[in-house]
Write a protein that holds these residues in place. Structure first.
Motif, mmCIF file in Angstrom:
data_model
loop_
_atom_site.group_PDB
_atom_site.id
_atom_site.type_symbol
_atom_site.label_atom_id
_atom_site.label_comp_id
_atom_site.label_asym_id
_atom_site.label_seq_id
_atom_site.Cartn_x
_atom_site.Cartn_y
_atom_site.Cartn_z
ATOM 1 N N LEU A 26 -64.918 47.871 53.841
ATOM 2 C CA LEU A 26 -64.023 47.230 52.867
ATOM 3 C C LEU A 26 -62.613 47.141 53.423
ATOM 4 O O LEU A 26 -61.945 46.108 53.265
ATOM 5 C CB LEU A 26 -64.025 48.006 51.549
ATOM 6 N N ARG A 27 -62.156 48.190 54.072
ATOM 7 C CA ARG A 27 -60.823 48.163 54.688
ATOM 8 C C ARG A 27 -60.708 47.005 55.667
ATOM 9 O O ARG A 27 -59.739 46.231 55.640
ATOM 10 C CB ARG A 27 -60.548 49.489 55.404
ATOM 11 N N GLU A 28 -61.711 46.847 56.511
ATOM 12 C CA GLU A 28 -61.672 45.776 57.510
ATOM 13 C C GLU A 28 -61.753 44.402 56.856
ATOM 14 O O GLU A 28 -61.107 43.453 57.314
ATOM 15 C CB GLU A 28 -62.805 45.977 58.507
ATOM 16 N N ALA A 29 -62.539 44.288 55.778
ATOM 17 C CA ALA A 29 -62.650 43.005 55.081
ATOM 18 C C ALA A 29 -61.324 42.610 54.439
ATOM 19 O O ALA A 29 -60.907 41.435 54.504
ATOM 20 C CB ALA A 29 -63.744 43.083 54.020
ATOM 21 N N HIS A 32 -58.893 41.444 57.058
ATOM 22 C CA HIS A 32 -59.260 40.127 57.591
ATOM 23 C C HIS A 32 -58.887 39.003 56.629
ATOM 24 O O HIS A 32 -58.340 37.975 57.051
ATOM 25 C CB HIS A 32 -60.763 40.083 57.872
ATOM 26 N N VAL A 33 -59.182 39.173 55.334
ATOM 27 C CA VAL A 33 -58.981 38.093 54.367
ATOM 28 C C VAL A 33 -57.563 38.071 53.805
ATOM 29 O O VAL A 33 -56.963 36.993 53.663
ATOM 30 C CB VAL A 33 -60.006 38.196 53.216
ATOM 31 N N LEU A 34 -57.004 39.243 53.494
ATOM 32 C CA LEU A 34 -55.704 39.300 52.824
ATOM 33 C C LEU A 34 -54.556 39.697 53.749
ATOM 34 O O LEU A 34 -53.391 39.631 53.347
ATOM 35 C CB LEU A 34 -55.763 40.274 51.647
ATOM 36 N N GLY A 35 -54.882 40.144 54.952
ATOM 37 C CA GLY A 35 -53.829 40.548 55.879
ATOM 38 C C GLY A 35 -53.128 41.833 55.471
ATOM 39 O O GLY A 35 -51.945 42.017 55.777
ATOM 40 N N ALA A 83 -60.688 45.031 40.710
ATOM 41 C CA ALA A 83 -60.120 46.170 41.439
ATOM 42 C C ALA A 83 -58.749 45.826 42.006
ATOM 43 O O ALA A 83 -57.782 46.591 41.850
ATOM 44 C CB ALA A 83 -61.064 46.606 42.552
ATOM 45 N N LEU A 84 -58.628 44.682 42.632
ATOM 46 C CA LEU A 84 -57.357 44.305 43.248
ATOM 47 C C LEU A 84 -56.291 44.009 42.201
ATOM 48 O O LEU A 84 -55.098 44.266 42.433
ATOM 49 C CB LEU A 84 -57.568 43.100 44.165
ATOM 50 N N VAL A 91 -56.529 37.510 43.245
ATOM 51 C CA VAL A 91 -57.280 36.722 44.224
ATOM 52 C C VAL A 91 -58.141 35.708 43.490
ATOM 53 O O VAL A 91 -58.573 35.942 42.357
ATOM 54 C CB VAL A 91 -58.161 37.606 45.135
ATOM 55 N N THR A 92 -58.387 34.594 44.123
ATOM 56 C CA THR A 92 -59.243 33.566 43.555
ATOM 57 C C THR A 92 -60.701 33.942 43.748
ATOM 58 O O THR A 92 -61.021 34.864 44.518
ATOM 59 C CB THR A 92 -58.980 32.220 44.230
ATOM 60 N N ASP A 93 -61.581 33.197 43.078
ATOM 61 C CA ASP A 93 -63.008 33.419 43.292
ATOM 62 C C ASP A 93 -63.361 33.205 44.764
ATOM 63 O O ASP A 93 -64.177 33.941 45.329
ATOM 64 C CB ASP A 93 -63.834 32.465 42.425
ATOM 65 N N GLY A 94 -62.743 32.200 45.380
ATOM 66 C CA GLY A 94 -63.027 31.917 46.782
ATOM 67 C C GLY A 94 -62.594 33.041 47.696
ATOM 68 O O GLY A 94 -63.321 33.416 48.631
#
Length: 242
Positions: A26-29, A32-35, A83-84, A91-94
């Protein structure tokens, strides 16, 4: 037809965040997605991520069963958003779907917590029935079990994935199926897991002894009382091999 009932103890482990570090993918994801950076509260987000995963799954009833793939994906998107949001991140669904995609991709680059495989071997050598009980789609969870090399350490008849059984933790019927299939008695069964809702409450409601693997030092969610709490595999070994 289950195994012949014996007087051996049944000792069963959860998989995700009990046998390996489930936070790492999860940390890596998120990076990657949110920076997100080094100072991001990854562990706190992970705890809420798991909370919403358990809560949303329980409200569905059989989200991991075959044929429920669409509902499962929706649950996964919603758990990330909820959670976020608690940390001020919308965050969007995408974006949530991309987090999930990256999270899944990284879940197979895993290794057991230090001492986990050794404890399983020691328990088996002591004559106990040792197995796994995990929530999730059958193929997905078995891929993780194989990545951990636990399919070679634990007999297939002692591995129970909710998506294959048809019941998700904390449903007592899942634990009852385990007793039936392995010939164990609830009064002599121990379940080790990190999830309060799924593992502690699930085991207690099934008449098992609950060992809360609280290695992240979080607070209980209800008034339930696990018989034991451990924060490391050293502590688990002291409890189970005494």
């Amino acid at each position: 037809m289950g195994e012949k009932r014996t007087n051996a103890k049944g000792i069963f482990f959860d998989v995700d965040d009990t046998l390996y570090d489930h936070l790492q993918p999860l940390r890596e994801a998120l990076r990657h997605v949110l920076g997100t950076g080094e100072d991001f509260p990854y562990e706190a987000v992970y705890h809420r991520f798991r909370y919403y995963s358990d809560k949303l799954s329980a409200s569905h009833g059989a989200v991991n069963a075959a044929g429920a793939e669409r509902d499962l994906q929706e649950m996964r998107i919603q758990r990330a958003k909820l959670a976020l949001a608690e940390f001020g991140i919308a965050v969007t669904d995408g974006e949530a779907a991309r987090i999930q995609e990256q999270y899944l991709e990284r879940q197979f680059r895993i290794s057991p917590f230090p001492g986990a495989t050794e404890l399983i071997g020691d328990l088996q050598a002591a004559g106990h029935v040792v197995g796994l009980i995990t929530n999730g789609p059958a193929e997905h969870q078995m891929a993780k079990i194989k990545a951990l090399a636990l399919d070679a350490a634990i007999p297939s008849g002692h591995i129970f994935v909710s998506g294959a059984v048809g019941y998700d933790k904390p449903d007592p019927r899942l634990f009852a199926r385990v007793n039936e299939q392995t010939g164990t008695d609830p009064s002599r069964c121990f379940y080790i897991g990190d999830s309060w809702r799924n593992d502690v409450i699930g085991a207690l409601d099934a008449g098992w002894t609950a060992i809360w693997f609280n290695h992240r030092q979080v607070e209980p969610e209800t008034e339930h009382q696990p018989q034991y709490t451990a924060g490391s595999y050293r502590e688990l070994a002291d409890l189970l091999l005494a």
